[in-house]
Scaffold this motif. Sequence first.
Motif, PDB file in Angstrom:
ATOM      1  N   MET A   1       0.708  -0.826  -0.152  1.00 15.06           N
ATOM      2  CA  MET A   1       0.206   0.128  -0.405  1.00 15.06           C
ATOM      3  C   MET A   1       0.647   1.185  -0.195  1.00 15.06           C
ATOM      4  SD  MET A   1      -2.574   1.259   2.372  1.00 15.06           S
ATOM      5  CE  MET A   1      -1.235   1.663   3.669  1.00 15.06           C
ATOM      6  N   ALA A   2       0.739   2.376  -1.356  1.00 16.27           N
ATOM      7  CA  ALA A   2       1.114   3.737  -0.709  1.00 16.27           C
ATOM      8  C   ALA A   2       1.113   4.083   0.078  1.00 16.27           C
ATOM      9  CB  ALA A   2       1.087   4.427  -2.216  1.00 16.27           C
ATOM     10  N   VAL A   3       2.193   4.963   1.008  1.00 17.50           N
ATOM     11  CA  VAL A   3       2.290   6.258   2.315  1.00 17.50           C
ATOM     12  C   VAL A   3       2.245   7.305   1.387  1.00 17.50           C
ATOM     13  CG1 VAL A   3       3.602   4.127   2.873  1.00 17.50           C
ATOM     14  CG2 VAL A   3       5.001   5.481   1.870  1.00 17.50           C
ATOM     15  N   ALA A   4       1.713   7.847   2.304  1.00 17.42           N
ATOM     16  CA  ALA A   4       2.102   9.394   2.698  1.00 17.42           C
ATOM     17  C   ALA A   4       3.039  10.434   2.558  1.00 17.42           C
ATOM     18  CB  ALA A   4       0.902  10.220   3.256  1.00 17.42           C
ATOM     19  N   SER A   5       4.370   9.521   3.134  1.00 10.35           N
ATOM     20  CA  SER A   5       5.616  10.338   2.796  1.00 10.35           C
ATOM     21  C   SER A   5       6.615   9.215   3.249  1.00 10.35           C
ATOM     22  CB  SER A   5       5.285  11.219   3.245  1.00 10.35           C
ATOM     23  OG  SER A   5       6.088  11.445   4.818  1.00 10.35           O
ATOM     24  N   LEU A   6       7.628   9.257   3.326  1.00  8.50           N
ATOM     25  CA  LEU A   6       8.765   8.033   2.990  1.00  8.50           C
ATOM     26  C   LEU A   6       9.462   9.352   4.076  1.00  8.50           C
ATOM     27  CD1 LEU A   6       9.657   5.039   3.606  1.00  8.50           C
ATOM     28  CD2 LEU A   6      10.859   5.770   1.546  1.00  8.50           C
ATOM     29  N   ARG A   7       9.928   8.872   5.625  1.00  9.91           N
ATOM     30  CA  ARG A   7      11.150  10.284   6.392  1.00  9.91           C
ATOM     31  C   ARG A   7      12.079   8.965   6.691  1.00  9.91           C
ATOM     32  NH1 ARG A   7       7.260  14.094   8.147  1.00  9.91           N
ATOM     33  NH2 ARG A   7       5.569  13.858   6.830  1.00  9.91           N
ATOM     34  N   LEU A   8      13.141   9.645   5.250  1.00  8.22           N
ATOM     35  CA  LEU A   8      14.214   9.357   5.609  1.00  8.22           C
ATOM     36  C   LEU A   8      15.371   9.877   6.476  1.00  8.22           C
ATOM     37  CD1 LEU A   8      17.168   7.679   4.496  1.00  8.22           C
ATOM     38  CD2 LEU A   8      17.236   9.568   2.854  1.00  8.22           C
ATOM     39  N   VAL A   9      16.033   8.615   7.840  1.00  2.37           N
ATOM     40  CA  VAL A   9      16.391   9.508   9.401  1.00  2.37           C
ATOM     41  C   VAL A   9      18.252   9.465   8.008  1.00  2.37           C
ATOM     42  CG1 VAL A   9      16.966   9.605  11.724  1.00  2.37           C
ATOM     43  CG2 VAL A   9      14.859   9.528  10.858  1.00  2.37           C
ATOM     44  N   ARG A  91      14.471   1.529  -2.929  1.00  2.00           N
ATOM     45  CA  ARG A  91      14.193  -0.341  -3.418  1.00  2.00           C
ATOM     46  C   ARG A  91      12.687   0.149  -1.684  1.00  2.00           C
ATOM     47  NH1 ARG A  91      16.786  -6.212  -2.670  1.00  2.00           N
ATOM     48  NH2 ARG A  91      15.175  -7.280  -2.920  1.00  2.00           N
ATOM     49  N   LEU A  92      13.370   0.574  -0.741  1.00  2.00           N
ATOM     50  CA  LEU A  92      11.821   1.313  -0.126  1.00  2.00           C
ATOM     51  C   LEU A  92      11.779   2.201  -0.804  1.00  2.00           C
ATOM     52  CD1 LEU A  92      14.883   1.985   3.105  1.00  2.00           C
ATOM     53  CD2 LEU A  92      12.814  -0.053   2.558  1.00  2.00           C
ATOM     54  N   ILE A  93      11.752   2.961  -2.059  1.00  6.87           N
ATOM     55  CA  ILE A  93      10.782   3.748  -2.354  1.00  6.87           C
ATOM     56  C   ILE A  93       9.737   2.916  -3.256  1.00  6.87           C
ATOM     57  CG2 ILE A  93      10.334   5.348  -4.472  1.00  6.87           C
ATOM     58  CD1 ILE A  93      12.892   6.393  -3.381  1.00  6.87           C
ATOM     59  N   ASP A  94      10.201   1.401  -3.978  1.00  5.36           N
ATOM     60  CA  ASP A  94       9.210   0.596  -4.802  1.00  5.36           C
ATOM     61  C   ASP A  94       8.555  -0.011  -4.295  1.00  5.36           C
ATOM     62  OD1 ASP A  94      11.455   0.845  -7.072  1.00  5.36           O
ATOM     63  OD2 ASP A  94      12.410  -0.014  -6.731  1.00  5.36           O
ATOM     64  N   ALA A  95       9.109  -0.734  -2.087  1.00  5.56           N
ATOM     65  CA  ALA A  95       7.666  -1.359  -1.907  1.00  5.56           C
ATOM     66  C   ALA A  95       7.147   0.145  -0.935  1.00  5.56           C
ATOM     67  CB  ALA A  95       9.077  -1.883  -0.416  1.00  5.56           C
ATOM     68  N   HIS A  96       6.928   1.278  -0.866  1.00  7.17           N
ATOM     69  CA  HIS A  96       6.306   1.823  -0.495  1.00  7.17           C
ATOM     70  C   HIS A  96       4.917   2.898  -1.357  1.00  7.17           C
ATOM     71  CE1 HIS A  96       7.520  -0.129   3.501  1.00  7.17           C
ATOM     72  NE2 HIS A  96       8.424   0.584   3.476  1.00  7.17           N
ATOM     73  N   ARG A  97       5.383   3.115  -1.913  1.00  9.84           N
ATOM     74  CA  ARG A  97       5.317   3.801  -3.026  1.00  9.84           C
ATOM     75  C   ARG A  97       4.998   4.965  -2.686  1.00  9.84           C
ATOM     76  NH1 ARG A  97       0.763   1.785  -4.864  1.00  9.84           N
ATOM     77  NH2 ARG A  97       0.976   0.452  -3.199  1.00  9.84           N
ATOM     78  N   PRO A  98       5.180   5.977  -1.721  1.00 10.30           N
ATOM     79  CA  PRO A  98       5.706   6.960  -1.166  1.00 10.30           C
ATOM     80  C   PRO A  98       5.258   8.558  -1.754  1.00 10.30           C
ATOM     81  CG  PRO A  98       7.599   7.251  -1.390  1.00 10.30           C
ATOM     82  CD  PRO A  98       7.028   5.543  -1.568  1.00 10.30           C
ATOM     83  N   ALA A  99       4.124   9.301  -2.066  1.00  6.60           N
ATOM     84  CA  ALA A  99       4.240  10.371  -2.228  1.00  6.60           C
ATOM     85  C   ALA A  99       4.711  11.381  -2.393  1.00  6.60           C
ATOM     86  CB  ALA A  99       2.491  10.910  -1.861  1.00  6.60           C
ATOM     87  N   GLU A 100       5.726  11.395  -1.317  1.00  3.97           N
ATOM     88  CA  GLU A 100       7.184  12.232  -0.940  1.00  3.97           C
ATOM     89  C   GLU A 100       8.091  11.674  -0.183  1.00  3.97           C
ATOM     90  OE1 GLU A 100       6.466  16.397   0.402  1.00  3.97           O
ATOM     91  OE2 GLU A 100       4.991  15.081   2.561  1.00  3.97           O
ATOM     92  N   LEU A 101       9.345  11.927  -0.707  1.00  4.56           N
ATOM     93  CA  LEU A 101      10.711  11.683   0.576  1.00  4.56           C
ATOM     94  C   LEU A 101      10.769  13.343   1.043  1.00  4.56           C
ATOM     95  CD1 LEU A 101      12.561   9.257   1.090  1.00  4.56           C
ATOM     96  CD2 LEU A 101      14.201  10.825  -0.804  1.00  4.56           C
ATOM     97  N   VAL A 102      10.732  12.728   2.810  1.00  5.13           N
ATOM     98  CA  VAL A 102      10.998  13.782   2.913  1.00  5.13           C
ATOM     99  C   VAL A 102      12.494  13.801   4.398  1.00  5.13           C
ATOM    100  CG1 VAL A 102      10.020  15.366   5.640  1.00  5.13           C
ATOM    101  CG2 VAL A 102       9.172  13.866   3.465  1.00  5.13           C
ATOM    102  N   VAL A 103      13.118  14.683   4.611  1.00  4.97           N
ATOM    103  CA  VAL A 103      14.446  14.528   4.637  1.00  4.97           C
ATOM    104  C   VAL A 103      14.778  15.606   5.428  1.00  4.97           C
ATOM    105  CG1 VAL A 103      16.021  15.392   2.576  1.00  4.97           C
ATOM    106  CG2 VAL A 103      16.841  13.774   5.039  1.00  4.97           C
ATOM    107  N   CYS A 104      15.890  15.977   6.700  1.00  6.35           N
ATOM    108  CA  CYS A 104      15.886  17.651   6.953  1.00  6.35           C
ATOM    109  C   CYS A 104      17.675  17.450   5.936  1.00  6.35           C
ATOM    110  CB  CYS A 104      16.938  17.028   8.643  1.00  6.35           C
ATOM    111  SG  CYS A 104      17.930  18.372   9.536  1.00  6.35           S
ATOM    112  N   GLU A 105      18.326  18.283   6.139  1.00 10.34           N
ATOM    113  CA  GLU A 105      19.775  18.734   5.360  1.00 10.34           C
ATOM    114  C   GLU A 105      20.040  17.679   5.591  1.00 10.34           C
ATOM    115  OE1 GLU A 105      19.552  23.854   4.938  1.00 10.34           O
ATOM    116  OE2 GLU A 105      18.996  23.080   6.767  1.00 10.34           O
ATOM    117  N   PRO A 106      20.950  17.404   5.056  1.00 13.66           N
ATOM    118  CA  PRO A 106      22.030  16.366   4.985  1.00 13.66           C
ATOM    119  C   PRO A 106      23.305  17.248   5.583  1.00 13.66           C
ATOM    120  CG  PRO A 106      20.917  15.694   2.810  1.00 13.66           C
ATOM    121  CD  PRO A 106      20.335  17.040   2.829  1.00 13.66           C
ATOM    122  N   GLY A 107      24.058  16.819   6.330  1.00 19.09           N
ATOM    123  CA  GLY A 107      25.387  17.365   7.020  1.00 19.09           C
ATOM    124  C   GLY A 107      26.336  17.272   5.046  1.00 19.09           C
ATOM    125  N   ASP A 108      26.198  16.643   4.370  1.00 20.00           N
ATOM    126  CA  ASP A 108      27.472  16.496   2.847  1.00 20.00           C
ATOM    127  C   ASP A 108      26.405  16.476   1.728  1.00 20.00           C
ATOM    128  OD1 ASP A 108      28.313  14.476   1.010  1.00 20.00           O
ATOM    129  OD2 ASP A 108      28.574  13.782   3.248  1.00 20.00           O
TER     130      ASP A 108
END
Length: 524
Positions: A1-9, A91-108
């Motif tokens: 099932m698709a999710v609203a967002s995938l929150r990358l930590v 691979r996680l994007i393929d599995a969850h089909r999120p509507a958006e990817l959310v991430v805090c500013e990376p340090g790199d």
Amino acid sequence: MAVASLRLVLGDQLSRANPALADLDPVTDRVALIEAPGEATHVRSHKARIALFLSAMRHFAEALRADGLPLDHVRLDDDPERPGLVARLERLIDAHRPAELVVCEPGDWRVLADLQDLCARRALPLRVLPDTHFLCSTEDFARWAGRGKTLRMETFYRWMRKRHGVLMAEDGEPEGGRWNFDEENRGAYPKRGPGPIPAPARFEPDAITREVLELVERRFADHPGSLASFGWPVSREQALVALARFIDTRLVNFGRYQDAMWSGTPFGWHALLASSLNLKLLDPREVVAAAERAWRERPPAAREGEAGASALAAVEGFVRQVLGWREFVRGVYWLDMPGLADANHYGHDRALPAWWWTGDTRMACLRDAIGQTMREGYAHHIQRLMLTGNFALLAGLAPREVAAWYLAVYVDAVEWVELPNVAGMALYANGGRFTTKPYVASGAYVKRMSNHCGGCAYSPELRTGPRACPMTTLYWRFLDAHEAELAGNPRTALMAKNLARLSAEERGAIRDWGDGLLADVDRI
């Protein structure tokens, strides 16, 4: 099932205050925490650095599960065909089909660019949230930087002190009537040695960490460094203990001896909190507040006496590093990337000596600093700036190689803090963008600030000959090569004047001896 967002930590964002987790709906969103072998081999990382990141990530995963958050935790040995962070995320994007990817500013910069490329390729909206861990946003820093002609940490630091009301008196002036206590904070240890120093907090590995240590020894056996003494904080609870231990027992002499070096004394009076800050196990606000509180809670009479002034000097020196320098270099990093990574003001291109990875050199100072780095994954800021950094600049080592080494070998290294310190401060590779001079010194500085020279094969007083300190030879060779530039800088004009006192024959001998050293730098 698709999710609203995938929150990358990401692995250096291990805080429940992470903006990517702030508005998470556990019913419609999911959290992704990804251990990626490629992040350990992007630079050939020290085993302790790998172990610290992995153990801290696994402890944070336990905390997220305890809070009931829907978590996809990809472990190091999962999906061996996809070692990279982006490939595992895809691979996680393929599995969850999120509507958006959310991430805090990376340090790199590299990681941010990779995420942007991935989302553009997948037509997936990417929401990058400002990193509220820091006390100065990248936008605010850019606005501040745009007001003046030059970037100077001292100006920024005073602005931050006023902005956040740190160590400020009621009349709006700095406590103690001074903005900095640098003169009080440059002491060497007594000639008899540093004496007893309270031990920093170190932590016996628990079951999670022991599993990680075994994994790192197995998967990264050919990487540099040792895990024998691993005791770094790997959870917020441990990081708070480390902070309290420093404030209670070590802050008192931190300022006075923060620049001092002594053989076999790897930690001195230093805080050892950078790794916890850079993994976000600690918030800089609580760290600064704890240090300021340690001074303010002294009785007023005690604050005004000699001991009180000494305590203020220690606190100010520590606050300067956290509120000033740490925030400043992060702002510079995002202001100047990606060009900062290629900066090479002097055109240096020499490869790292083989002993740069072992400490197997006859130079006692570098043997001690690199040796402890390989054992602990740690060296304090003067060892980094005035020993390894100074030699790297004097020897003309390639800035990209040197920066990759610093990123690889220190447990607290994240590129936003490592690269500006190396390229801008240690190597002057950006030509003085935010520093007023190249930080070069001869063996005389090492002798003044340490006991290393006493048992060394080399003599810091000699410029040429078999017993001449390579740091001294290469220092004078550097002055000779860049005399005109140094003479034109008020901060280095005296160096050029001292060089001018040498005869043409002496200068020629220094050039010849220095060239010979660098022709066989592996044998120094």
